[in-house]
Design an enzyme around this catalytic site. Sequence first.
Site, short mmCIF file in Angstrom:
data_model
loop_
_atom_site.label_atom_id
_atom_site.label_comp_id
_atom_site.label_asym_id
_atom_site.label_seq_id
_atom_site.Cartn_x
_atom_site.Cartn_y
_atom_site.Cartn_z
N ASP A 25 4.73 4.82 -3.52
CA ASP A 25 5.23 4.12 -2.59
C ASP A 25 6.28 3.12 -3.24
O ASP A 25 6.07 2.87 -4.55
CB ASP A 25 4.51 3.48 -1.56
CG ASP A 25 4.76 2.73 -0.45
OD1 ASP A 25 6.15 3.09 0.12
OD2 ASP A 25 4.46 1.90 0.01
N PHE A 26 7.04 2.50 -2.63
CA PHE A 26 8.24 1.62 -2.93
C PHE A 26 7.71 0.21 -2.67
O PHE A 26 7.15 -0.46 -3.71
CB PHE A 26 9.41 2.00 -2.55
CG PHE A 26 10.52 0.83 -3.03
CD1 PHE A 26 10.98 0.94 -4.26
CD2 PHE A 26 10.84 -0.18 -2.22
CE1 PHE A 26 11.82 0.15 -4.79
CE2 PHE A 26 11.92 -1.21 -2.71
CZ PHE A 26 12.42 -1.17 -3.89
N ASP A 27 7.74 -0.35 -1.44
CA ASP A 27 7.40 -1.61 -1.13
C ASP A 27 5.83 -1.93 -1.14
O ASP A 27 4.96 -1.20 -0.39
CB ASP A 27 7.88 -1.90 0.32
CG ASP A 27 9.33 -1.85 0.56
OD1 ASP A 27 10.13 -2.92 0.35
OD2 ASP A 27 10.09 -0.76 0.86
N ASP A 214 0.21 1.09 -0.91
CA ASP A 214 -0.46 0.02 -0.26
C ASP A 214 -0.43 -0.21 1.42
O ASP A 214 -1.17 -1.01 1.71
CB ASP A 214 0.53 -1.21 -0.73
CG ASP A 214 1.74 -1.46 0.33
OD1 ASP A 214 2.43 -0.51 0.37
OD2 ASP A 214 1.84 -2.46 0.67
#
Length: 267
Positions: A25-27, A214
Site C-alpha cells: 500500500d502507499f499511504d 495499514d
Amino acid sequence: MKHLFDHRREIEAAVDGRRLLLMLDFDGTLAPIAPTPAEAEIPAETRRELERLTRIPSCAVAVVSGRALGDVRAKVGIAGVTYVGNHGLEVVRPNEEPRLLAQPRSDAVMARMKENLSGALAPFEGVIIEDKGFSLAVHYRLVRDEDRPRVKAVVHETVSAYGGEGEIELGAGSMVLELRPPLGCDKGTIVARLLEAESNQGVKPELFAMYLGDDVTDEDAFRALRGRGWPVLVGRPRISYAEYYLNDPREVRELLAMLAGRFPEER
C-alpha cells in the site's frame, strides 16, 4: 499476531532461492500518514530501497493504492513498478499501457455525488473531497473531533438521499469515507490477479509473495494472500487477516533493505 522482525530467519529462508512478489500500500505503509493526501511523500531512504528491489530480476514490485492511478504513479515515480489505483480498478504494468479491470457504467453518478457532497459538507471546516476520477474520497482528518460524527452522518445521508440504489458503494478507511460505483473488484481481487500472473509465467524458482498495508481497505488483500504468502499489517496489532505486523513505515523501510540484501544481482 506476530511481529515480522521476530521471524527474520524464517523470512530469509522463505526468500532465498525464490522469486519475490512484493505488494505494498502507499499511504501509511510506504509513506507516513500526512495531514492531507497531497502532503504524503515516500522518505528518501525508503525510495532508495524500493528502487534497489526493482533492479533485481527475480523481484516484482507492485504498489496497490486507493489513490487514483495517475496520483500514485506520480507520488512513487519509480520505473519497473506495477501500479494499481482506485483499490484495484486501474492498473499499469512496466512498459505497458494503463487499463481498467472493470468498466464503470458512467461518471455522471460520481459527478452528481461530488456536487451534492460539496454543498452538504460546506459547513465543516477541514473536509477534503478527493476526486479520483472513478470514485470519491471524503477525508476528515483535519475536521474537529466533535464534528467528525456529523460529517460521517452527512455523507451517509447524502448517499441515501441520492436514491441511486445499487449505484454507489460506501466504504471506510483511516479518517476517510470512500464512494464508488459497485465494480466487483477490490485490493483482494488485484492481489489474486498479480499472484496468478506471476505464477503463470512458467519461470522457476517458486514464487514467494508478501503484501504490506495499514488500512481497513487492505484487509481484502490480506484475506486473498492468506495461505499463499505473508500478509503484513503496518501499525498496531488488531483483529485482522494479516498474520504479521510491522509498527510503522520506518520498519517497512528496514524490511525493504533486508529483502534487497538477499538478492545481490541487479539489472
